[in-house]
Design a protein around this motif. Structure first.
Motif, PDB file in Angstrom:
ATOM      1  N   UNK A  75       5.869  -0.518   6.766  1.00 47.32           N
ATOM      2  CA  UNK A  75       6.326  -0.849   8.121  1.00 47.32           C
ATOM      3  C   UNK A  75       7.082  -2.178   8.051  1.00 47.32           C
ATOM      4  N   UNK A  76       6.823  -3.110   8.960  1.00 49.18           N
ATOM      5  CA  UNK A  76       7.623  -4.340   8.983  1.00 49.18           C
ATOM      6  C   UNK A  76       7.310  -5.192   7.752  1.00 49.18           C
ATOM      7  N   UNK A  77       8.374  -5.776   7.198  1.00 48.31           N
ATOM      8  CA  UNK A  77       8.275  -6.526   5.946  1.00 48.31           C
ATOM      9  C   UNK A  77       9.194  -7.733   6.048  1.00 48.31           C
ATOM     10  N   UNK A  78       8.643  -8.921   5.855  1.00 50.14           N
ATOM     11  CA  UNK A  78       9.430 -10.133   6.083  1.00 50.14           C
ATOM     12  C   UNK A  78       9.031 -11.239   5.109  1.00 50.14           C
ATOM     13  N   UNK A  79      10.029 -11.833   4.483  1.00 47.38           N
ATOM     14  CA  UNK A  79       9.856 -13.077   3.739  1.00 47.38           C
ATOM     15  C   UNK A  79      10.509 -14.181   4.559  1.00 47.38           C
ATOM     16  N   UNK A  80       9.716 -15.148   4.961  1.00 49.96           N
ATOM     17  CA  UNK A  80      10.197 -16.185   5.871  1.00 49.96           C
ATOM     18  C   UNK A  80      11.163 -17.132   5.169  1.00 49.96           C
ATOM     19  N   UNK A  81      10.843 -17.499   3.932  1.00 45.06           N
ATOM     20  CA  UNK A  81      11.711 -18.377   3.154  1.00 45.06           C
ATOM     21  C   UNK A  81      12.216 -17.636   1.930  1.00 45.06           C
ATOM     22  N   UNK A  82      13.448 -17.893   1.534  1.00 40.58           N
ATOM     23  CA  UNK A  82      13.962 -17.306   0.300  1.00 40.58           C
ATOM     24  C   UNK A  82      13.126 -17.799  -0.877  1.00 40.58           C
ATOM     25  N   UNK A  83      12.820 -16.877  -1.759  1.00 37.98           N
ATOM     26  CA  UNK A  83      12.007 -17.246  -2.911  1.00 37.98           C
ATOM     27  C   UNK A  83      10.528 -17.348  -2.616  1.00 37.98           C
ATOM     28  N   UNK A  84      10.088 -16.835  -1.460  1.00 37.79           N
ATOM     29  CA  UNK A  84       8.673 -16.946  -1.105  1.00 37.79           C
ATOM     30  C   UNK A  84       7.817 -15.850  -1.737  1.00 37.79           C
ATOM     31  N   UNK A  85       8.454 -14.935  -2.483  1.00 41.00           N
ATOM     32  CA  UNK A  85       7.678 -13.967  -3.254  1.00 41.00           C
ATOM     33  C   UNK A  85       7.204 -12.764  -2.483  1.00 41.00           C
ATOM     34  N   UNK A  86       7.906 -12.412  -1.396  1.00 38.48           N
ATOM     35  CA  UNK A  86       7.462 -11.291  -0.587  1.00 38.48           C
ATOM     36  C   UNK A  86       7.442  -9.958  -1.314  1.00 38.48           C
ATOM     37  N   UNK A  87       8.267  -9.808  -2.345  1.00 42.29           N
ATOM     38  CA  UNK A  87       8.275  -8.555  -3.100  1.00 42.29           C
ATOM     39  C   UNK A  87       6.935  -8.325  -3.796  1.00 42.29           C
ATOM     40  N   UNK A  88       6.184  -9.402  -4.039  1.00 38.48           N
ATOM     41  CA  UNK A  88       4.867  -9.256  -4.669  1.00 38.48           C
ATOM     42  C   UNK A  88       3.896  -8.477  -3.795  1.00 38.48           C
ATOM     43  N   UNK A  89       4.133  -8.495  -2.485  1.00 40.20           N
ATOM     44  CA  UNK A  89       3.278  -7.709  -1.593  1.00 40.20           C
ATOM     45  C   UNK A  89       3.454  -6.221  -1.850  1.00 40.20           C
ATOM     46  N   UNK A  90       4.703  -5.795  -2.059  1.00 43.93           N
ATOM     47  CA  UNK A  90       4.952  -4.396  -2.384  1.00 43.93           C
ATOM     48  C   UNK A  90       4.344  -4.046  -3.738  1.00 43.93           C
ATOM     49  N   UNK A  91       4.513  -4.916  -4.719  1.00 51.01           N
ATOM     50  CA  UNK A  91       3.922  -4.665  -6.030  1.00 51.01           C
ATOM     51  C   UNK A  91       2.411  -4.539  -5.934  1.00 51.01           C
ATOM     52  N   UNK A  92       1.811  -5.308  -5.046  1.00 49.69           N
ATOM     53  CA  UNK A  92       0.360  -5.234  -4.848  1.00 49.69           C
ATOM     54  C   UNK A  92      -0.041  -3.856  -4.317  1.00 49.69           C
ATOM     55  N   UNK A  93       0.724  -3.329  -3.359  1.00 52.91           N
ATOM     56  CA  UNK A  93       0.432  -1.987  -2.842  1.00 52.91           C
ATOM     57  C   UNK A  93       0.604  -0.931  -3.925  1.00 52.91           C
TER      58      UNK A  93
END
Length: 300
Positions: A75-93
């Motif tokens: 569903x909604x997916x957001x990285x607030x700052x560039x380089x904040x590592x939000x892609x790691x959340x997908x890798x975790x799933x």
């Protein structure tokens, strides 16, 4: 940085972050019942957050399609700052190895990542039947076509398929449609199928807007029953967005580029909208998408 699951005690922090960094006054912010409908699972919520210095820097929501939690949509997916590592959340799933993980309504950001990961990408087709089309004129044999059109659905008698992905169980249908806090869904039973949708209106037309189907549409003959249903219930158009990983053969009209059939009504948008999707599965089963999957069919 630390990845956290959302529990009741930090739900308010997440909601404030969504309001500040995703969309001000978003439906998930102002309507707790819609938030819970999509994301609450017992005492936890299907959201991951990534924090730095005890502040949320990225968040990723997802929606389970069954109580076994082996199939889910992003569903909604957001990285607030560039380089904040939000892609790691997908890798975790992904590390939990779900049978199916998919997303409907793919952004450029998400598409770039899922293509690199080798996910299957596709686009939903838009099928319809209309009483306003001359080629859908009635014949003498359209007077006794059987159907049931109801405000309720008896889940005890449903035969749910385990041969397509994502797997949806009775608990999902009960929560997602029968207990929806805002929308009133209707259920059209024809042959071995149940079409789940909403009655909507635009430009003096009444539409049965289908968002999910229980049963297998492959190689089905449906036009006589649906046209009779439209005529008898005084509905102008039957329409649904649908993707199937298999070649299918159904006798509904496939909308072309010159025809406009809206799919978003809250708020209303009179235009054709391309719905892209992506998914990954570890099972060799057909994959189907409907507009009710994920968070596409929601109030705004």
């Amino acid at each position: 940085m630390k990845i956290d699951d959302i529990i009741e005690s930090n739900k308010s922090e997440l909601i404030k972050t969504i309001n500040d960094h995703w969309k001000n006054n978003h439906i998930l912010v102002r309507n707790s019942k819609v938030f819970d409908l999509q994301h609450k699972n017992d005492n936890t919520y299907s959201f991951l957050t990534l924090k730095h210095d005890n502040t949320i820097k990225s968040f990723l929501g997802y929606i389970y399609s069954n109580s076994s939690k082996n199939s889910l949509w992003l569903a909604i997916w957001k990285s607030i700052d560039s380089g904040s590592g939000g892609v790691n959340l997908l890798f975790h799933l992904i590390s939990n190895n779900p049978e199916f993980i998919g997303v409907i309504g793919v952004s450029d950001f998400t598409s770039n990542i899922t293509k690199k990961l080798g996910w299957v990408h596709g686009e939903m087709d838009h099928y319809y039947l209309s009483l306003k089309k001359k080629k859908n004129s009635f014949g003498a044999n359209l007077n006794n076509e059987e159907y049931v059109f109801s405000d309720s659905l008896n889940l005890d008698f449903l035969k749910l398929s385990s041969e397509t992905l994502p797997l949806k169980d009775k608990e999902y249908y009960l929560k997602r449609y029968l207990k929806h806090p805002v929308f009133e869904y209707k259920y059209l039973s024809i042959k071995s199928l149940v079409f789940i949708g909403r009655i909507v209106k635009y430009q003096n037309s009444i539409i049965f807007h289908v968002v999910d189907v229980i049963g297998d549409l492959k190689d089905m003959t449906l036009k006589p029953q649906i046209l009779f249903f439209l005529k008898r219930e005084k509905i102008d158009i039957f329409e649904m967005m649908y993707y199937d990983s298999r070649p299918i053969n159904i006798d509904l009209n496939l909308k072309d580029e010159n025809e406009i059939i809206p799919i978003y009504f809250n708020p209303f948008e009179y235009r054709n909208i391309k719905i892209e999707l992506a998914y990954k599965t570890n099972k060799d089963l057909p994959v189907r998408f409907f507009l009710g999957d994920g968070d596409q069919d929601r109030p705004n």
